[in-house]
Motif scaffolding. Structure first.
Motif, mmCIF file in Angstrom:
data_model
loop_
_atom_site.group_PDB
_atom_site.id
_atom_site.type_symbol
_atom_site.label_atom_id
_atom_site.label_comp_id
_atom_site.label_asym_id
_atom_site.label_seq_id
_atom_site.Cartn_x
_atom_site.Cartn_y
_atom_site.Cartn_z
ATOM 1 N N ASP A 196 6.673 8.920 0.761
ATOM 2 C CA ASP A 196 5.970 7.670 0.812
ATOM 3 C C ASP A 196 6.929 6.703 1.721
ATOM 4 N N CYS B 187 -3.234 2.223 -3.079
ATOM 5 C CA CYS B 187 -3.645 1.938 -1.468
ATOM 6 C C CYS B 187 -5.105 1.664 -1.575
ATOM 7 N N SER C 67 4.159 1.345 6.093
ATOM 8 C CA SER C 67 3.469 1.535 7.331
ATOM 9 C C SER C 67 3.886 0.826 8.291
ATOM 10 N N MET D 5 0.767 -1.110 -0.086
ATOM 11 C CA MET D 5 0.005 0.045 0.083
ATOM 12 C C MET D 5 0.869 1.363 -0.020
ATOM 13 N N ARG E 11 1.087 5.186 0.160
ATOM 14 C CA ARG E 11 0.435 6.284 0.830
ATOM 15 C C ARG E 11 0.614 7.619 0.638
ATOM 16 N N ASP E 12 1.828 7.956 -0.204
ATOM 17 C CA ASP E 12 2.006 9.148 -0.940
ATOM 18 C C ASP E 12 2.157 9.103 -2.300
ATOM 19 N N ARG F 137 -0.660 13.331 2.574
ATOM 20 C CA ARG F 137 -0.103 12.499 1.517
ATOM 21 C C ARG F 137 -1.134 11.966 0.699
ATOM 22 N N MET F 138 -2.078 11.293 1.195
ATOM 23 C CA MET F 138 -3.031 10.667 0.382
ATOM 24 C C MET F 138 -3.786 11.443 -0.566
ATOM 25 N N PHE G 283 -8.390 1.612 0.673
ATOM 26 C CA PHE G 283 -8.624 2.143 2.171
ATOM 27 C C PHE G 283 -10.305 2.165 2.405
ATOM 28 N N TRP H 1 -1.133 11.394 7.215
ATOM 29 C CA TRP H 1 -1.772 10.318 6.255
ATOM 30 C C TRP H 1 -2.586 11.012 5.025
ATOM 31 N N SER I 226 -6.571 4.818 -4.200
ATOM 32 C CA SER I 226 -5.852 5.623 -4.700
ATOM 33 C C SER I 226 -4.587 5.190 -5.594
#
Length: 199
Positions: free
Chosen positions: A177, A140, A180, A12, A14-15, A76-77, A142, A73, A169
């Motif tokens: 990025d 990602c 996690s 995943m 996230r950025d 960035r997403m 979510f 979070w 995304s």
């Protein structure tokens, strides 16, 4: 890229790099691969809401994240240039299994041990994630908070019969990025989760 490498690299992201949009032909491949997912009775009870313009994406985040300053979070997403919302459609399955070749004559939901409409849509989402890796992108999956689903529906005119199972995304990974913190737990091995012949 070899399939084993795609699976190994899948994670995943996230950025995202906000200055690199997803090329249209790549976006279409993501969606074309999604509809190759298996589905019970070949029902194909899914739909995909594609959000690309800055206005569309902003409406999504406003509807699903609410007011207030975004945390790290979310900041960035929100840079992702492409959002795809997979939606499941239960009625398609109930209708399909009431057809003569399936042997049922009613649409009784109790016949279903699990909600395959959500399962199959999840498989379509996984194909999007794997295709993104194969195309050199990050992605990602979510969830949309349950209390925000009505706002999401209202923002995009999504009919009540379609349930968003989450959002994906997609974009080129950004400079910020990072993996996690959950990964510190480590991936469980097959020796922990596979039961051969008997539990």
């Amino acid at each position: 890229m070899e399939f084993a490498e795609v699976v190994r690299r899948r994670r995943m992201v996230r950025d995202y790099d906000p200055d690199r949009p997803v090329p249209p032909q790549v976006r279409e491949r993501l969606l074309e691969h999604a509809i190759r997912a298996p589905s019970a009775g070949f029902s194909q009870g899914w739909a995909f809401l594609v959000l690309e313009s800055p206005d569309e994406r902003e409406r999504f985040w406003a509807a699903t994240a609410g007011d207030g300053a975004p945390d790290a979070w979310l900041t960035r997403m929100r840079r992702a240039p492409l959002l795809i919302v997979p939606l499941s459609h239960k009625a398609t399955y109930l209708d399909r299994y009431a057809e003569p070749d399936k042997g049922w004559t009613d649409r009784d939901e109790r016949r279903w041990p699990v909600p395959y409409w959500d399962v199959d849509t999840g498989m379509a989402a996984l194909l999007i994630l794997l295709t993104a890796v194969d195309e050199g992108l990050g992605a990602c999956f979510f969830g949309i908070p349950p209390e925000r689903i009505t706002a999401f529906r209202d923002a995009f005119g999504v009919p009540e019969a379609y349930r968003p199972i989450g959002c994906i995304s997609v974009g080129y990974p950004g400079a910020e990025d990072r993996r996690s913190p959950s990964l510190r737990r480590g991936r469980r091995g097959t020796d922990e989760v596979v039961h051969r012949g008997r539990w």
